[in-house]
Write an enzyme that holds these catalytic residues in place. Structure first.
Site, PDB file in Angstrom:
ATOM      1  N   GLU A 103       0.831  -1.226   0.000  1.00  0.00           N
ATOM      2  CA  GLU A 103       0.000   0.000   0.000  1.00  0.00           C
ATOM      3  C   GLU A 103       0.858   1.266   0.000  1.00  0.00           C
ATOM      4  O   GLU A 103       0.687   2.144   0.857  1.00  0.00           O
ATOM      5  CB  GLU A 103      -0.974  -0.015   1.182  1.00  0.00           C
ATOM      6  CG  GLU A 103      -1.951  -1.166   1.105  1.00  0.00           C
ATOM      7  CD  GLU A 103      -3.087  -1.118   2.126  1.00  0.00           C
ATOM      8  OE1 GLU A 103      -3.031  -0.298   3.054  1.00  0.00           O
ATOM      9  OE2 GLU A 103      -4.047  -1.908   1.966  1.00  0.00           O
TER      10      GLU A 103
ATOM     11  N   GLU B 280      -5.474  -8.569  -0.349  1.00  0.00           N
ATOM     12  CA  GLU B 280      -6.184  -8.260   0.907  1.00  0.00           C
ATOM     13  C   GLU B 280      -7.647  -8.051   0.568  1.00  0.00           C
ATOM     14  O   GLU B 280      -7.985  -7.130  -0.200  1.00  0.00           O
ATOM     15  CB  GLU B 280      -5.631  -7.000   1.584  1.00  0.00           C
ATOM     16  CG  GLU B 280      -4.283  -7.191   2.227  1.00  0.00           C
ATOM     17  CD  GLU B 280      -3.854  -6.003   3.082  1.00  0.00           C
ATOM     18  OE1 GLU B 280      -4.718  -5.367   3.719  1.00  0.00           O
ATOM     19  OE2 GLU B 280      -2.642  -5.730   3.092  1.00  0.00           O
TER      20      GLU B 280
HETATM   21  O1  AHR Z   1      -5.075  -6.041   6.984  1.00  0.00           O
HETATM   22  C1  AHR Z   1      -4.966  -4.907   7.785  1.00  0.00           C
HETATM   23  C2  AHR Z   1      -4.285  -3.738   7.076  1.00  0.00           C
HETATM   24  O2  AHR Z   1      -5.102  -3.299   6.049  1.00  0.00           O
HETATM   25  C3  AHR Z   1      -2.978  -4.058   6.407  1.00  0.00           C
HETATM   26  O3  AHR Z   1      -1.884  -3.939   7.255  1.00  0.00           O
HETATM   27  C4  AHR Z   1      -2.899  -2.993   5.347  1.00  0.00           C
HETATM   28  O4  AHR Z   1      -2.176  -3.417   4.231  1.00  0.00           O
HETATM   29  C5  AHR Z   1      -4.342  -2.671   5.032  1.00  0.00           C
HETATM   30  O5  AHR Z   1      -4.585  -1.315   5.050  1.00  0.00           O
END
Ligand code: AHR
Length: 494
Positions: A173, A292
C-alpha cells in the site's frame, strides 16, 4: 416462491483456477502472531510454541499461500530482526500499529509453522523505510543455496535447504499516507522496478507483485496503476488489489451487493493493465493478486481507543456475523468468476485479526466466515464454469439491478465432480432454481448450505457452532435456495 434458472454449459469455461486464490495473510499485528498462531507456554501449544488448535483449523482450510509479515507492518520491518538466535533479537517500536514488537517470531518460525500446516510463504519486502538492497539481500538469504555470506548465514541459523519462496510482494500500500515511507506513483514505480530487477537477478524463479492502490476509493486510484505499471510492467507478474467491505448503516441488501463492487474493481484494473500492455506493445499479460480482501468495520470504534506501545493488543478483532459469511461466500464466487485474471487472493487475515479463526487462552474456534472460505477452498479447485443466472433483481443503494442469485460452477481437477456455488441475497423469499445443463450428465451428491440463521448471529467461544453449514438432500431437478443463504451444490459427473 421466486423462480430462477441457472444455465451451465461445459464449454463455457472461464479459466483453470489458480489455487492461490484461496490464500490468506498473517501480519505482525494485534494477536495474529502472538497469542494467535504462536503462544509458548499455552497448554494448547506444541514444543515450538505453535497453537495446535489453531493449526488444526488452518489445515482444514487448505490454504495454499499465506502473505507475511505485512501489511503496513512490513514498511518499517528489518527482516534481519526476525532471524537467528532469539536472545539476540531486538525489541522495536512498530510505527504501523504503534505497538512494541519483540521479534521472538520471524520468518524462521513462520516457515516452520507453514510446514506444519501445509502452506507456503508469500513474502513481502520493505519498500517503505528500506529499498532494493535489503530486498535482494532477503531473497539471497531465503533462496540462495549456499556459499555466500547471506545464504551461509541462513544455514548457520539452522536452515540448510533454501526456503524456495516463490511469490514476493514489492512493498505494501505504498500510495497510502498512513504507510511508512509512502511514495508517489513515479517514486514507487522506479524503486519497485529496481528492486524487482535485483530480486530476479538473485533468483530468476521468483514471481513479483507490484502494489496497486490501497483501495478503489483512493484519490489516485487508476492513475496510480497506470504510472506504476508503466515503470514495472516488464519486471513484475502481478499487480495487487486491496479492498475491505462493511455494513455500518445496517443495510443488508446494499452490503450483499458489494460483490458487484469487487467485480467492477477487478474489471477496471484489468482494463488498465491491458491498456498499458497495448501502449507497450507487449505480449505479456499482467495478472491480479487481490491480496487483501474481507469484511472489516466491526472493530474500528474499539481500535480508535487503543493505547500506544502495547504488546499484541486486541486489535482489528472483528466478530463476524451470519450476513458477513454470506458476503464472504459471495466475494469468493466473484473471485472465481474472475479467475482468468485473478491468480492470487488473500483473505485478510487468518487468525484473530479480521480473521476466520479466533482464539482465547482456552481454545480456538471458527468465525462465521470460516465456513464459506473452507468450503470454497475445498470444492473450488479445477475449472471455473460460467453460470448464466436468470432471476429477479433489486436496486441497492450502490448498485442497480442486482440479481438476487449470484453463482459460479467448478468442475473438479479430476473432472468427476461439479460444484455449483450460489448466493441467495433475497432476504424475504426462498428461490426455486431450475438447471439448464449442457454437455454434462450429473448425479446429485449433497447440498451444503449456510442458511436459517439470524443475520446478526455470531460464533463465539461458548457457541462456536451457532453458525455452521448444514447438509441437505440434493435431488434431481430443481433446488430450493433458502432466503438469505449461501449454497454449495455438489454433483457427480456421470
Ligand atoms: O489487513 C490490515 C491492514 O489493512 C494491512 O496492514 C494494510 O495493508 C491494510 O490497510
Amino acid at each position: 416462491m421466486q423462480k430462477a434458472v441457472l444455465a451451465i454449459d461445459a464449454c463455457n469455461i472461464i479459466s483453470e483456477i489458480d489455487e492461490r486464490i484461496y490464500g490468506s495473510f498473517i501480519e505482525h499485528l494485534g494477536r495474529a502472531v502472538y497469542g494467535g498462531i504462536y503462544q509458548p507456554g499455552n497448554p494448547n501449544s506444541d514444543v515450538d510454541g505453535f497453537r495446535k488448535d489453531v493449526m488444526a483449523l488452518v489445515r482444514e482450510l487448505n490454504v495454499p499461500v499465506i502473505r507475511y509479515p505485512g501489511g503496513n507492518f512490513v514498511s518499517g520491518y528489518n527482516w534481519e530482526d526476525g532471524v537467528g538466535p532469539k536472545e539476540n533479537r531486538p525489541v522495536r517500536l512498530d510505527l504501523a500499529w504503534f505497538t512494541t514488537e519483540t521479534n521472538e517470531f520471524g520468518m524462521q518460525e513462520f516457515q516452520k509453522w507453514l510446514e506444519k500446516v501445509g502452506s507456503n510463504m508469500m513474502m513481502a519486502v520493505n519498500l517503505g523505510t528500506r529499498g532494493p538492497d535489503s530486498a535482494r539481500n532477503l531473497v539471497e538469504y531465503a533462496n540462495f543455496p549456499s556459499g555466500t555470506f547471506l545464504s551461509d548465514l541462513r544455514i548457520s541459523h539452522g536452515r540448510k535447504e533454501p526456503y524456495g519462496i516463490k511469490t514476493w510482494c514489492l512493498g505494501n500500500e505504498m500510495d497510502g499516507p498512513w504507510q511508512m515511507g509512502a511514495k508517489t506513483a513515479d517514486e514507487y514505480g522506479r524503486i519497485a522496478a529496481e528492486a524487482a530487477k535485483l530480486m530476479k537477478w538473485t533468483d530468476p524463479n521468483i514471481e513479483l507483485v507490484a502494489c496497486g492502490s490501497s483501495n478503489s476509493h483512493m484519490p489516485t486510484y487508476g492513475s496510480w496503476e497506470s504510472t506504476v505499471l508503466s515503470h514495472v510492467y516488464d519486471h513484475v507478474d502481478y499487480i495487487s488489489m486491496h479492498e475491505y467491505y462493511g455494513n455500518p448503516d445496517d443495510d443488508t441488501p446494499t452490503f450483499l451487493s458489494e460483490t458487484e463492487t469487487m467485480d467492477k474493481f477487478i474489471k477496471s484494473v484489468v482494463s488498465i493493465c491491458d491498456r498499458i500492455k497495448e501502449e507497450k506493445h507487449s505480449d505479456k499479460t499482467m495478472y491480479l493478486s487481490f491480496d487483501e480482501w474481507n469484511v472489516w468495520y466491526h472493530s474500528l470504534d474499539h481500535d480508535a481507543k487503543l493505547e500506544r506501545w502495547g504488546r499484541a493488543p486486541h486489535r482489528l478483532e472483528d466478530v463476524y456475523n451470519f450476513e458477513d459469511a454470506l458476503l464472504v461466500g459471495g466475494l469468493l464466487i466473484t473471485l472465481i468468476k474472475n479467475s482468468d485474471r485473478v491468480r492470487m487472493a488473500c483473505l485478510a487475515q487468518l487468525v484473530n485479526v479480521i480473521a476466520p479463526i479466533m482464539t482465547d487462552d482456552d481454545g480456538a474456534w471458527p468465525q462465521t466466515i470460516y465456513h464459506p472460505y473452507q468450503l470454497t477452498s475445498r470444492y473450488g479447485r479445477g475449472s471455473a464454469l460460467r453460470v448464466d443466472v436468470d432471476c429477479a433483481s433489486y436496486d441497492s443503494k450502490k448498485h442497480m439491478h442486482v440479481p438476487y442469485l449470484d453463482s459460479v460452477a467448478v468442475l473438479s481437477e479430476s473432472g468427476v465432480e461439479l460444484t455449483v456455488f450460489v448466493l441467495n441475497r433475497n432476504l424475504e423469499e426462498d428461490v426455486e432454481a431450475e438447471f439448464d445443463i449442457k454437455g454434462l450428465s450429473l448425479r446429485p451428491i449433497v447440498h451444503v448450505a449456510l442458511e436459517g440463521c439470524g443475520l446478526k448471529d455470531v460464533n463465539d467461544s461458548r457457541n462456536p457452532d451457532r453458525v455452521k453449514p448444514v447438509e441437505k438432500q440434493l435431488r434431481e431437478g430443481s433446488v430450493v435456495l433458502s432466503k438469505a443463504s449461501w449454497n454449495v451444490l455438489r454433483y457427480r459427473v456421470v
